[in-house]
Design an enzyme around this catalytic site. Structure first.
Site, mmCIF file in Angstrom:
data_model
loop_
_atom_site.group_PDB
_atom_site.id
_atom_site.type_symbol
_atom_site.label_atom_id
_atom_site.label_comp_id
_atom_site.label_asym_id
_atom_site.label_seq_id
_atom_site.Cartn_x
_atom_site.Cartn_y
_atom_site.Cartn_z
ATOM 1 N N HIS A 99 0.383 4.889 -5.482
ATOM 2 C CA HIS A 99 1.523 4.724 -6.395
ATOM 3 C C HIS A 99 2.156 3.868 -5.960
ATOM 4 O O HIS A 99 2.922 3.732 -4.835
ATOM 5 C CB HIS A 99 2.221 6.151 -6.650
ATOM 6 C CG HIS A 99 3.410 5.940 -7.900
ATOM 7 N ND1 HIS A 99 2.968 6.470 -8.925
ATOM 8 C CD2 HIS A 99 4.370 5.522 -7.690
ATOM 9 C CE1 HIS A 99 3.964 6.242 -9.805
ATOM 10 N NE2 HIS A 99 4.859 5.679 -9.306
ATOM 11 N N CYS A 100 2.383 2.657 -6.768
ATOM 12 C CA CYS A 100 3.301 1.324 -6.584
ATOM 13 C C CYS A 100 4.568 1.480 -7.235
ATOM 14 O O CYS A 100 4.254 1.439 -8.426
ATOM 15 C CB CYS A 100 2.452 0.231 -6.759
ATOM 16 S SG CYS A 100 3.322 -1.313 -6.513
#
Length: 323
Positions: free
Chosen positions: A176-177
């Protein structure tokens, strides 16, 4: 009794998975519940709450992620301003030099920002909520092992992981960025790689022209750069250079990391967990690229508006890009 393998044995080594419970449904299918760690700690909401995204309208309503995404756009706009109004001015260079570099810079910037938007607002491969129903379980043979997320109540495909921010199980989740406010998964990993790649090339190009501008202004005692006062020009160049170096380091590392993950056919979660033996045959690098970018090799791989919609078969896992 023979057991059909739906998932690899180590599928429960998820990013947020912590506990596992077994149950035998009335359909004869062995259901193994994977309990996300966030659910154990009671710091996650249920997947039916109003803040959760839907497949048709995908936008993660996370304040920190949204602020990071907007900040990324602001950095792009600031770089655009300095490049056009400070570095690249008709008063300093010829009109031919100006328009050629103006076009190249804005083409790269358009591709980078478009890729960022596509990554941010594309469904990364969310597993449908509560699909572990009797009707779906009946599709599997008696004794088949099926993994189910206790949070989403969804059947977990191979290498899917539950994200505590997106509050969904994501197919082939890489990480998850916060800078794209989204998970990087099966359906949008192509866009994320294009975003980091085009931003990396754009940054190199901008820093190269910054070097030309510095070597033009300083030897002439700033007479060749009359657009702004020397102290203001110097301040713009220093800030532009620091921003460029930061973007260069981040996007360069991320691009290399993503390509390395594709080459080794692993994702960041598996690398972080130290999972190396997934009982899969090693694919060639080209085949692994097809899994991410689509089965047809061509310029569409570099197009952020082209969806990787072609069917890919990896061992017994059928991967369909369903965005």
């Amino acid at each position: 009794m023979s057991f059909a393998r739906l998932l690899p044995a180590n599928n429960n080594d998820d990013d947020d998975d912590d506990d596992e419970t077994n149950s035998l449904s009335e359909t004869g299918v062995i259901v193994k519940d994977i309990v996300p760690r966030s659910m154990v700690n009671d710091d996650d909401c249920t997947c039916t709450c109003a803040c959760c995204p839907t497949i048709s309208d995908w936008c993660i309503k996370d304040a920190f992620g949204l602020s990071c995404g907007i900040m990324t756009w602001i950095f792009f706009l600031y770089g655009e301003f300095v490049f056009v109004f400070v570095i690249l001015t008709p008063k300093t260079y010829s009109l031919l030099f100006y328009w050629i570099n103006f076009f190249i810079f804005h083409l790269l910037e358009f591709l980078a920002i478009s890729s960022h938007f596509r990554t941010m607002f594309s469904n990364p491969g969310a597993v449908p909520l509560k699909n572990a129903t009797r009707e779906n379980l009946l599709r599997y043979g008696n004794g088949t092992i099926v993994y189910r997320c206790a949070m989403c109540q969804s059947i977990k495909p191979p290498r899917a992981h539950h994200c505590s921010v997106c509050k969904r199980c994501i197919k082939r989740m890489d990480h998850h960025c916060v800078f794209v406010n989204n998970c990087v998964g099966q359906n949008n990993q192509k866009y994320f790689i294009l975003f980091t790649f085009y931003t990396f090339i754009l940054t190199i190009y901008g820093l190269f022209l910054l070097g030309i501008h510095i070597t033009t202004c300083i030897p002439s005692n700033w007479t060749a750069c009359p657009a702004w006062p020397p102290p203001v020009t110097l301040l713009f160049m220093i800030s532009f250079g620091l921003e460029g170096l930061s973007f260069l380091a981040f996007t360069g590392v991320m691009t290399c990391t993503q390509l390395c993950s594709i080459y080794t056919d692993t994702n960041q979660i598996e690398l972080f967990k130290g999972v190396t033996n997934l009982n899969r045959e090693r694919n060639s690098f080209i085949y692994s690229l097809k899994i991410v970018f689509g089965s047809r090799i061509g310029l569409t791989w570099l197009n952020p508006f082209s969806k990787p919609i072609y069917l890919i078969t990896q061992n017994d896992e059928r991967i369909i890009f369903d965005i």
